[in-house]
Design a protein around this motif. Structure first.
Motif, PDB file in Angstrom:
ATOM      1  N   VAL A 139       0.860  -1.183   0.000  1.00  0.00           N
ATOM      2  CA  VAL A 139       0.000   0.000   0.000  1.00  0.00           C
ATOM      3  C   VAL A 139       0.897   1.234   0.000  1.00  0.00           C
ATOM      4  CG1 VAL A 139      -1.968  -1.118   1.078  1.00  0.00           C
ATOM      5  CG2 VAL A 139      -0.231  -0.096   2.530  1.00  0.00           C
ATOM      6  N   VAL A 140       0.508   2.234  -0.818  1.00  0.00           N
ATOM      7  CA  VAL A 140       1.362   3.404  -1.036  1.00  0.00           C
ATOM      8  C   VAL A 140       0.540   4.675  -0.873  1.00  0.00           C
ATOM      9  CG1 VAL A 140       3.080   4.440  -2.569  1.00  0.00           C
ATOM     10  CG2 VAL A 140       2.533   1.994  -2.799  1.00  0.00           C
ATOM     11  N   ASP A 141       0.931   5.527   0.074  1.00  0.00           N
ATOM     12  CA  ASP A 141       0.245   6.796   0.304  1.00  0.00           C
ATOM     13  C   ASP A 141       1.149   7.677   1.149  1.00  0.00           C
ATOM     14  OD1 ASP A 141      -1.682   8.867   1.144  1.00  0.00           O
ATOM     15  OD2 ASP A 141      -3.200   7.472   0.387  1.00  0.00           O
ATOM     16  N   ASP A 142       1.221   8.978   0.827  1.00  0.00           N
ATOM     17  CA  ASP A 142       2.081   9.874   1.604  1.00  0.00           C
ATOM     18  C   ASP A 142       1.430  10.326   2.903  1.00  0.00           C
ATOM     19  OD1 ASP A 142       0.273  11.372  -0.073  1.00  0.00           O
ATOM     20  OD2 ASP A 142       1.353  13.177   0.527  1.00  0.00           O
ATOM     21  N   SER A 143       0.115  10.123   3.044  1.00  0.00           N
ATOM     22  CA  SER A 143      -0.587  10.440   4.285  1.00  0.00           C
ATOM     23  C   SER A 143      -0.473   9.260   5.242  1.00  0.00           C
ATOM     24  CB  SER A 143      -2.064  10.743   4.014  1.00  0.00           C
ATOM     25  OG  SER A 143      -2.815  10.693   5.206  1.00  0.00           O
ATOM     26  N   GLY A 167       6.081   6.910  -4.491  1.00  0.00           N
ATOM     27  CA  GLY A 167       6.415   5.985  -5.559  1.00  0.00           C
ATOM     28  C   GLY A 167       7.843   5.501  -5.526  1.00  0.00           C
ATOM     29  N   VAL A 168       8.780   6.379  -5.171  1.00  0.00           N
ATOM     30  CA  VAL A 168      10.197   5.995  -5.120  1.00  0.00           C
ATOM     31  C   VAL A 168      10.410   4.895  -4.082  1.00  0.00           C
ATOM     32  CG1 VAL A 168      12.520   6.794  -4.581  1.00  0.00           C
ATOM     33  CG2 VAL A 168      10.997   8.247  -5.935  1.00  0.00           C
ATOM     34  N   GLN A 169       9.849   5.102  -2.894  1.00  0.00           N
ATOM     35  CA  GLN A 169       9.983   4.099  -1.852  1.00  0.00           C
ATOM     36  C   GLN A 169       9.256   2.814  -2.240  1.00  0.00           C
ATOM     37  OE1 GLN A 169       8.364   5.180   1.993  1.00  0.00           O
ATOM     38  NE2 GLN A 169       9.567   3.643   3.068  1.00  0.00           N
ATOM     39  N   ALA A 170       8.130   2.942  -2.927  1.00  0.00           N
ATOM     40  CA  ALA A 170       7.374   1.768  -3.357  1.00  0.00           C
ATOM     41  C   ALA A 170       8.203   0.896  -4.296  1.00  0.00           C
ATOM     42  CB  ALA A 170       6.080   2.189  -4.041  1.00  0.00           C
ATOM     43  N   LEU A 171       8.913   1.512  -5.234  1.00  0.00           N
ATOM     44  CA  LEU A 171       9.755   0.744  -6.153  1.00  0.00           C
ATOM     45  C   LEU A 171      10.880   0.038  -5.415  1.00  0.00           C
ATOM     46  CD1 LEU A 171       9.978   3.169  -9.210  1.00  0.00           C
ATOM     47  CD2 LEU A 171       8.613   1.073  -9.007  1.00  0.00           C
ATOM     48  N   ALA A 172      11.421   0.692  -4.382  1.00  0.00           N
ATOM     49  CA  ALA A 172      12.470   0.069  -3.578  1.00  0.00           C
ATOM     50  C   ALA A 172      11.928  -1.140  -2.820  1.00  0.00           C
ATOM     51  CB  ALA A 172      13.068   1.089  -2.604  1.00  0.00           C
ATOM     52  N   ASN A 188      -1.703  11.464  -5.594  1.00  0.00           N
ATOM     53  CA  ASN A 188      -0.968  12.685  -5.270  1.00  0.00           C
ATOM     54  C   ASN A 188       0.063  12.427  -4.170  1.00  0.00           C
ATOM     55  OD1 ASN A 188      -0.189  15.345  -5.188  1.00  0.00           O
ATOM     56  ND2 ASN A 188      -1.961  16.050  -4.018  1.00  0.00           N
ATOM     57  N   MET A 189       1.331  12.212  -4.582  1.00  0.00           N
ATOM     58  CA  MET A 189       2.423  11.931  -3.647  1.00  0.00           C
ATOM     59  C   MET A 189       3.677  12.671  -4.084  1.00  0.00           C
ATOM     60  SD  MET A 189       1.975   7.794  -3.110  1.00  0.00           S
ATOM     61  CE  MET A 189       2.224   7.468  -4.880  1.00  0.00           C
ATOM     62  N   PRO A 190       4.551  13.042  -3.150  1.00  0.00           N
ATOM     63  CA  PRO A 190       5.809  13.701  -3.524  1.00  0.00           C
ATOM     64  C   PRO A 190       6.771  12.710  -4.168  1.00  0.00           C
ATOM     65  CG  PRO A 190       5.777  13.232  -1.176  1.00  0.00           C
ATOM     66  CD  PRO A 190       4.410  12.882  -1.689  1.00  0.00           C
ATOM     67  N   ASN A 191       7.790  13.235  -4.820  1.00  0.00           N
ATOM     68  CA  ASN A 191       8.882  12.451  -5.428  1.00  0.00           C
ATOM     69  C   ASN A 191       8.438  11.647  -6.647  1.00  0.00           C
ATOM     70  OD1 ASN A 191      10.698  13.337  -3.365  1.00  0.00           O
ATOM     71  ND2 ASN A 191       9.858  11.769  -2.004  1.00  0.00           N
ATOM     72  N   MET A 192       7.374  10.873  -6.506  1.00  0.00           N
ATOM     73  CA  MET A 192       6.837  10.122  -7.642  1.00  0.00           C
ATOM     74  C   MET A 192       5.360   9.869  -7.395  1.00  0.00           C
ATOM     75  SD  MET A 192       7.819   6.304  -9.104  1.00  0.00           S
ATOM     76  CE  MET A 192       9.512   6.750  -9.485  1.00  0.00           C
ATOM     77  N   ASP A 193       4.506  10.395  -8.278  1.00  0.00           N
ATOM     78  CA  ASP A 193       3.067  10.237  -8.058  1.00  0.00           C
ATOM     79  C   ASP A 193       2.585   8.858  -8.514  1.00  0.00           C
ATOM     80  OD1 ASP A 193       2.642  10.243 -10.847  1.00  0.00           O
ATOM     81  OD2 ASP A 193       2.201  12.389 -10.896  1.00  0.00           O
ATOM     82  N   GLY A 194       1.276   8.634  -8.343  1.00  0.00           N
ATOM     83  CA  GLY A 194       0.714   7.332  -8.646  1.00  0.00           C
ATOM     84  C   GLY A 194       0.822   6.936 -10.099  1.00  0.00           C
ATOM     85  N   PHE A 195       0.641   7.896 -11.017  1.00  0.00           N
ATOM     86  CA  PHE A 195       0.741   7.577 -12.439  1.00  0.00           C
ATOM     87  C   PHE A 195       2.137   7.075 -12.790  1.00  0.00           C
ATOM     88  CE2 PHE A 195      -2.667  10.934 -13.695  1.00  0.00           C
ATOM     89  CZ  PHE A 195      -3.644  10.110 -13.173  1.00  0.00           C
ATOM     90  N   GLU A 196       3.143   7.798 -12.334  1.00  0.00           N
ATOM     91  CA  GLU A 196       4.520   7.425 -12.659  1.00  0.00           C
ATOM     92  C   GLU A 196       4.873   6.086 -12.025  1.00  0.00           C
ATOM     93  OE1 GLU A 196       9.047   9.331 -12.631  1.00  0.00           O
ATOM     94  OE2 GLU A 196       7.339  10.500 -11.860  1.00  0.00           O
ATOM     95  N   LEU A 197       4.358   5.853 -10.824  1.00  0.00           N
ATOM     96  CA  LEU A 197       4.597   4.556 -10.186  1.00  0.00           C
ATOM     97  C   LEU A 197       4.009   3.437 -11.019  1.00  0.00           C
ATOM     98  CD1 LEU A 197       5.417   2.660  -7.880  1.00  0.00           C
ATOM     99  CD2 LEU A 197       3.292   3.304  -6.706  1.00  0.00           C
ATOM    100  N   VAL A 198       2.770   3.616 -11.477  1.00  0.00           N
ATOM    101  CA  VAL A 198       2.136   2.588 -12.316  1.00  0.00           C
ATOM    102  C   VAL A 198       2.963   2.334 -13.570  1.00  0.00           C
ATOM    103  CG1 VAL A 198       0.099   2.003 -13.683  1.00  0.00           C
ATOM    104  CG2 VAL A 198      -0.180   3.063 -11.440  1.00  0.00           C
TER     105      VAL A 198
END
Length: 270
Positions: A139-143, A167-172, A188-198
């Protein structure tokens, strides 16, 4: 939540807590006929207590009549949760107050008592609960609050849950845990948003290997379409009802199971 037990070694017994001998027999017969699970019946909360405290048998889920003579207000649910056994509730009546009680008690699912045909969705739910304990989800969320809420909902459904704040931490985390098969991510997340993560995940894994569900707040316009076009399997608008979240997540996990089964069948025939 970490679970290293193999599927072969996992408990496969359903604890049925139902005061009606006829009803418990019907339920048990249906489970035995349609699944590979065993059943043990308790006809009262006290019988269930004895089984949970003294039995060598381990239960992966309890199927509980909401209104027992010695537990008229769903106390058997609390008993099972105290012993780490997830609960599926059977009820003859339903209203909003009862529903809230289910959710407050972290019930996995609930069903109306009915005919044998009405039990098919219940049996399917039991099978899903069993399989979920072997599914690793991210699960990925900045909140922090939203992240904890998502984790709580996933753990109620027995998933193994990892988390990331962007997203950056999710990829790690995905790199360290290549057996992750389900990702739930905010947009809506810093460093890498949900679209870029997908997009990054899809560059590495196809949708039949790692499923992705996007989530974002109501009023987000075309976010759902953009998530899907970037490679997500589904999208959920926040705020959402727990039941909708459970249904969508479990449906997505179920599709992965179907695809894996078809793939295994093709390989066996080659």
């Amino acid at each position: 939540m970490t679970n290293t037990i193999s599927m072969a070694d996992a408990p496969r017994t359903v604890l049925i807590i139902e005061d009606s001998h006829v009803q418990s027999k019907i339920i048990s017969k249906q489970i035995l006929a349609l699944t590979q699970f065993d059943t043990t019946v308790a006809n009262s909360m006290e019988d269930a207590r004895v089984l949970l405290e003294s039995s060598r048998e381990r239960f992966f889920v309890a199927l509980i009549d909401l209104n027992l003579p010695d537990a008229p207000d769903g106390e058997a649910v609390d008993l099972c949760l105290e012993h780490g056994v997830p609960s599926v509730v059977l009820t003859a009546t339903f209203n909003e107050n009862i529903r809230k009680r289910f959710l407050e008690r972290s019930v996995v699912d609930y069903f109306f008592k009915g005919s044998i045909q009405d039990m098919d969705p219940m049996v399917h739910s039991l099978e899903r609960i069993f399989r979920n304990q072997f599914v690793k989800a991210l699960v990925v969320d900045d909140s922090r609050m939203a992240l904890q809420h998502l984790r709580h909902l996933m753990e109620i459904q027995r998933y193994q849950v990892l988390e990331a704040s962007d997203g950056v931490q999710a990829l790690a985390v995905l790199q360290e845990n290549p057996d992750i098969s389900l990702i739930i991510t905010d947009y809506n997340m810093p460093n890498m948003d949900g679209f870029e993560l997908v997009r990054n995940v899809r560059a590495r894994y196809k949708a039949d290997r790692v499923a992705i569900i996007g989530v974002s707040a109501a009023g987000s316009g075309t976010l759902s379409a953009q998530f899907l076009k970037n490679g997500a399997n589904d999208f959920i608008t926040k705020p959402f009802e727990a039941e909708e979240f459970y249904w969508r997540v479990n449906q997505t996990a179920g599709m992965l199971d179907i695809i894996a089964g078809l793939s295994a069948s093709r390989n066996a025939n080659d």
